[in-house]
Design a protein around this motif. Sequence first.
Motif, PDB file in Angstrom:
ATOM      1  N   ARG A   1      -8.843  -4.195  -0.831  1.00 29.22           N
ATOM      2  CA  ARG A   1      -7.816  -4.593   0.136  1.00 29.22           C
ATOM      3  C   ARG A   1      -7.770  -3.650   1.346  1.00 29.22           C
ATOM      4  NH1 ARG A   1      -3.373  -3.570  -2.826  1.00 29.22           N
ATOM      5  NH2 ARG A   1      -4.570  -2.986  -4.653  1.00 29.22           N
ATOM      6  N   TYR A   2      -8.930  -3.451   1.936  1.00 33.20           N
ATOM      7  CA  TYR A   2      -8.998  -2.601   3.130  1.00 33.20           C
ATOM      8  C   TYR A   2      -8.101  -3.137   4.240  1.00 33.20           C
ATOM      9  CZ  TYR A   2     -13.311  -0.149   1.705  1.00 33.20           C
ATOM     10  OH  TYR A   2     -14.240   0.642   1.095  1.00 33.20           O
TER      11      TYR A   2
ATOM     12  N   ASP B   1     -11.141  -5.095  -5.759  1.00 37.16           N
ATOM     13  CA  ASP B   1     -10.821  -5.639  -4.443  1.00 37.16           C
ATOM     14  C   ASP B   1     -10.013  -4.543  -3.755  1.00 37.16           C
ATOM     15  OD1 ASP B   1      -9.948  -6.902  -2.215  1.00 37.16           O
ATOM     16  OD2 ASP B   1      -9.119  -8.651  -3.236  1.00 37.16           O
TER      17      ASP B   1
ATOM     18  N   TYR C   1      -7.540 -12.238   3.435  1.00 34.83           N
ATOM     19  CA  TYR C   1      -7.260 -11.266   4.494  1.00 34.83           C
ATOM     20  C   TYR C   1      -7.313 -11.907   5.883  1.00 34.83           C
ATOM     21  CZ  TYR C   1      -7.830  -7.007   7.286  1.00 34.83           C
ATOM     22  OH  TYR C   1      -7.680  -6.013   8.224  1.00 34.83           O
TER      23      TYR C   1
ATOM     24  N   ASN D   1      -7.570   0.588  -1.058  1.00 31.37           N
ATOM     25  CA  ASN D   1      -6.520   0.640  -2.076  1.00 31.37           C
ATOM     26  C   ASN D   1      -7.062   0.497  -3.496  1.00 31.37           C
ATOM     27  OD1 ASN D   1      -3.839   0.452  -0.413  1.00 31.37           O
ATOM     28  ND2 ASN D   1      -5.198  -1.072   0.512  1.00 31.37           N
TER      29      ASN D   1
ATOM     30  N   SER E   1       0.826  -1.207   0.000  1.00 32.37           N
ATOM     31  CA  SER E   1       0.000   0.000   0.000  1.00 32.37           C
ATOM     32  C   SER E   1       0.868   1.269   0.000  1.00 32.37           C
ATOM     33  CB  SER E   1      -0.912  -0.050   1.222  1.00 32.37           C
ATOM     34  OG  SER E   1      -1.671   1.114   1.343  1.00 32.37           O
TER      35      SER E   1
ATOM     36  N   LEU F   1      -3.634  -9.234   1.551  1.00 29.21           N
ATOM     37  CA  LEU F   1      -4.719  -8.296   1.854  1.00 29.21           C
ATOM     38  C   LEU F   1      -5.957  -8.550   0.996  1.00 29.21           C
ATOM     39  CD1 LEU F   1      -2.801  -4.879   2.193  1.00 29.21           C
ATOM     40  CD2 LEU F   1      -3.842  -6.211   4.033  1.00 29.21           C
ATOM     41  N   SER F   2      -5.826  -9.471   0.044  1.00 30.95           N
ATOM     42  CA  SER F   2      -6.934  -9.672  -0.891  1.00 30.95           C
ATOM     43  C   SER F   2      -8.129 -10.305  -0.216  1.00 30.95           C
ATOM     44  CB  SER F   2      -6.489 -10.584  -2.035  1.00 30.95           C
ATOM     45  OG  SER F   2      -5.483  -9.958  -2.770  1.00 30.95           O
ATOM     46  N   SER F   3      -9.281  -9.964  -0.749  1.00 27.22           N
ATOM     47  CA  SER F   3     -10.515 -10.493  -0.180  1.00 27.22           C
ATOM     48  C   SER F   3     -10.496 -12.011  -0.303  1.00 27.22           C
ATOM     49  CB  SER F   3     -11.700  -9.845  -0.882  1.00 27.22           C
ATOM     50  OG  SER F   3     -12.480 -10.779  -1.529  1.00 27.22           O
TER      51      SER F   3
END
Lengths: 485, 489
Positions: free
Chosen positions: B284-285, B282, A368, B94, A316, A363-365
Amino acid sequence: MADITNQSLNEIIEKVKTKKISSTDLTKAYIKNIESAKKLNAFITTTFDQALEKAKQFDNKPNFNQLLPGIPLAVKDLFCTENIKTTAGSNILNNFIPSYESTVTKNLWSNGSFLLGKLNCDEFAMGSSNETSHYGNVINPVGDQLVPGGSSGGSSSALAADLTPATIGTDTGGSIRQPASFTGTVGLKPTYGLCSRWGIVAFASSLDQAGPMTKTIKDCAIMLESMSGFDEKDSTSINKKKEQYSKNLKDNIKGLKIGIPKEYRVDNMPKEIDELWEKGKKILKDLGAQLIDISLPHTKYALPTYYIVAPAEASSNLARYDGVRYGYRSKQGKDLIEMYEKTRSEGFGDEVKRRILIGTYVLSSGYYDAYYLKAQKVRQLIKKDFDDSFTKIDAILTPSTPSSAFKIGEKTSDPVSMYLNDIFTVPVNLAGIPALSLPAGVDEQGYPLGLQLIGKALDEQKILNIGYAIEKNCGFKNEIKKWWS
Amino acid sequence: MSKEKFNYFIKGDKGKYEVVIGLEVHAQVLSKSKLFSGSPTKFGAAPNNQVSLIDSAFPGMLPVINEECIKQAVRTGLGLNAKINNYSVFDRKNYFYADLPQGYQISQYKHPIVGEGKVLLDMPYGSKEIGIERLHLEQDAGKSIHDMDPSNTYVDLNRSGIALMEIVSKPDLRSPDEVNAYIKKLRSIMRYLGTCDGNMQEGSLRADVNVSVRKEGDKNFGTRCEIKNVNSIKFMQMAIEYEAARQVELIENGKEIDQETRLFDTKKNETRSMRSKEDAHDYRYFPDPDLLPLKLEQKLIDELKKSLPELPDKKKERFIKEYGLNAYEANVLVSEKEISDYYEEVAKLSDKKLAATWMMGDLFAMLNDKGLDISKSPISAKHFAELVQSIKSGEISGRIAKEVFEIMLETGDNPKKIIESKGLKQQSDPKKLEKMISEILSKNKDKVVQYKSGKDKLFGFFVGQVMKSSGGKANPQLTNEILKKLLKG
C-alpha cells in the motif's frame, strides 16, 4: 465580584494585567466550574494541582508583557503534554504518558499560560459529535442531550460552559469549526503549516491543523498569535515571520470583495441556515463590502475525496498503535499476529476501525488508482477552484454547518449522514487554506448557528478582520444557562 | 592477450541453461545520524541506545530529512554514472512487524532520487557493463532477536531509521563470478566516495538476489525467484548456484517455477520458500504526507559532481598511462582506494613497475596472511618504497630483499638501516668478486674440467658456491658475467 469566567479571554487578560485578579484566583474559579460540570464530561484528565502551582509561580513573579499572562488553559487531548496522560480519546492510549510536549502547547506555555486539563474528543479526532470517544459522550452546554460537535467536542463544550477561558483544537475536516458552530463560539482552522503538527497525535497528516477556539474574534487572534510559528521539527511547517494578529485586528472592511459560492446552497438545508447566510451577507454589504457570486464547481466532490484521503492517511498513521512499545496491549494472543489483532480489536473503537478499513482498501493494489490517486487529482481541482476565485475576491462567506447541534444518538447508526455534517468545512482542509467559524444567529430552538469565512493561504488576518466586523454587528449573544451545576 | 570465453551454464539433460541475475543491494549510508532523526548510527552500541522518539514512532513524532544522507545518495548516483532526479518523493511502505515501529518504512517508490546508471566490470573475457535501474533512499528496520528467550522475542531499534541506499541492477548479471565482481566494484566505488563503508560483517552491505534461468539462446526471461537478504558474496554465489540448479531441475522435469520469495539457509546450503506470489505483501505505497517532495537544485548536484574524488575506472586508466602498468596490475591496485593511495606513494619514491610487482607479491601476501587491511600495514609506504628502490639500484638482490622485508616486519626499521647493520649490501665490486670466484674455481678444478667438456649444468653449481661463500650478497648479474668469462679462459 462578577463571575470572571464568563468573560472573554481578552477581558480576563486585562484584569490580570491590572491586578484586578490573581492567576491563582482565576485558576480556582475555573477549577470550581469544572468540578461542578462533571455532567458535561468535557475533561478526560484534570491537572488542578499543577495548574495551581503554576498560578502561584506566576503570582510570585508575574510577567505582564506576555500574551497569555497567568492564564489557565485546557486543551484537546490530542496534544501530547509532557508527563500528563494523552489519550486521543482512545482506549489504545489509555495509559500513555508522553515524555514530550507538543510544539503548539509549548508555544502557549511560553507565552505565560499553563495547563488546566485535557479535553475529551472523538477517538483519534474521527467524528463529528464527540460520540466516538472511549471516554464517553460530551454534552453540549446549549442543551442537555445535544452533541457539542466534533471532534473537538470537549473543547467546544468546556469553552461554552466557562470551564476554560479559551482552548485549542485540531481540524482535519471541520473538527474546530463545526463544534464552534454548535456551541456558539469562535473557531479557526489556520493555513496548513501555520501551526506545527509536532507532538499532536496524527489523524490525517496532510489535513490536520491545530487552531484556536475562543469566545470572541479578538480572543481568537490572541490565541493564534500565541500558538503559531515555524517549527523545524515539522517538515510541512511554513517558515515565515510571525504576525501580530490581535494588534492588527480592525473592523473596517469597506471595499473588500466577498465571494458567495453557489455550490454551498444544498438541498434540504434548513431555512434558518439560509436566513443566517442572508443575514451575514447583509451585514457585510452594509459595512461597505462588495458581494460577488462565485462558483467552486468541484465542491460536490469534496466530501467523497476527503473520505478517501483522510482514511488512507489514517490507516497508515495508526499502524504504530500495535501494543509493542507503548499504549494498550491485549493480554491475549499467542503469537505476534494474534497480539496485534487482539490489541487493535480491543484498543480501537468502531469508527476508527471503519476508517482504517476504508483507508486500507483505497490504498490496496488494484484500487489505488481508482480511489486514492483519483482523490488526489480531485483534491488539486478543489484547490484550483479556490485559487481561481481568490484572484477576484478577498474572502468567501458560507454557513459553517448544514444544521444546528443535533441530539446524541441521532446520527450514530448512519455514518454517512454523520459525514454529511462536514460538507461545508471539508473543502477548506483539502485546499490547505484558512477558515473560521463565528456564531451569528440561532435557529428556532435557540441553538447557535455559525458563519464560515474562508481566506486564501496565510490570509488569517483578513478573515479575522471580517469576522470582527460581523461579530460587532450581528447581535449574537450566547445565552447558556448553567443547567448542569 | 588471449581472452577466455564466458562459460557459465547449467547443464541439463535437455540442453544448456543461462542464469540471469539481478541484484537489489542495500548499502548503509555513511552518515553521523539517521535518515529522519538525529540519532547516532554507530555500529555495536548497546541495544536500544541509539533510538529517538521518532525512530520508535511515538505519537505525534515527525520525520525531518537528513541533508547529508541526500548528498551521499547523490554522490553515489554520480559515481554510478547515473541520472540524478531533481524531483523525488518519499513514500510509505506499509506492513506490520515488531521491529518496524511506524508500521511503515519510509522509502522511495515511483520517484527515486537516482535513475538509470551503469557499472563496468573487468572479467577475464573482457569488460562488461551492468545496468543500474535506480537508486533510492529508505529507512532500515530494527532487529528482532528470537533466540534470547524461549517464549519472547526481543527487539533492538538501534538500526531503526538508519539510511539505506537500495541500488537495483538490471538483470544483466550471468554468473556467480560476475556477481562477485559487481558487488566488489559497487563496494569499491562507494568506499572511494565515502558514501558506504561496505562492511558486510556489520551488515552495511546486503543484497536481495533475483535469479532465473533460460535455455541458452532464449530471448525471454524465465520466472524469477527472489532470495532475500544475503549478507556475503560467498553466500550470494552459493545461493545462486543452488537456486539455478533447482530451477533447471524443475524445468527439466516439466514443472513450473513459482514466482516467490525465498531465503538462503547458510547451514544447509539451500534456498527455501518464504512466501509465494499469492501471499506477497500488499505494501500500500503512498506518498508520505509528513514529507514534502524532495526538490534538488541543479547547482547542488553540480557542486557535488565537482567535488567527487577520482573513481576506480578513471584511476585505472591513469595508472596504465602514468605508471606503465598493465590492465591486470592497474585493476588490482585501484580496487581499494587505500591500496591505490599506498601504491601512488610508493611509486612516487621508487620504480613504478617494480613497486607494483612487489606490492602485489610480498606485501599483499603478508597482509593476507595477517588478515590486515593495507591501511593497517606494519610497513609504511615510505619504507616499502626504499626497499623497492634498493632492489632497483642493485644495492640488494631480490632474494635479500625478501630477507630485509621480514626484518622490516619484525623491527619496523627502515630498510637502509637493516641492510647496513646486517651487512646485506650486495657484493658488486667486480675485482673483489673476481677474486672470490677465482678461488672457488681453483678449489673445484675437477668440476671446471667437467664443465668445459660439455656439462653445462654445472654452471648453476658454481653460482651456488659463489652465493654460499658471499652469504647471498654477490650481485647475481655480475656473478654470471665473471663466471662465464673465467670459465671460458
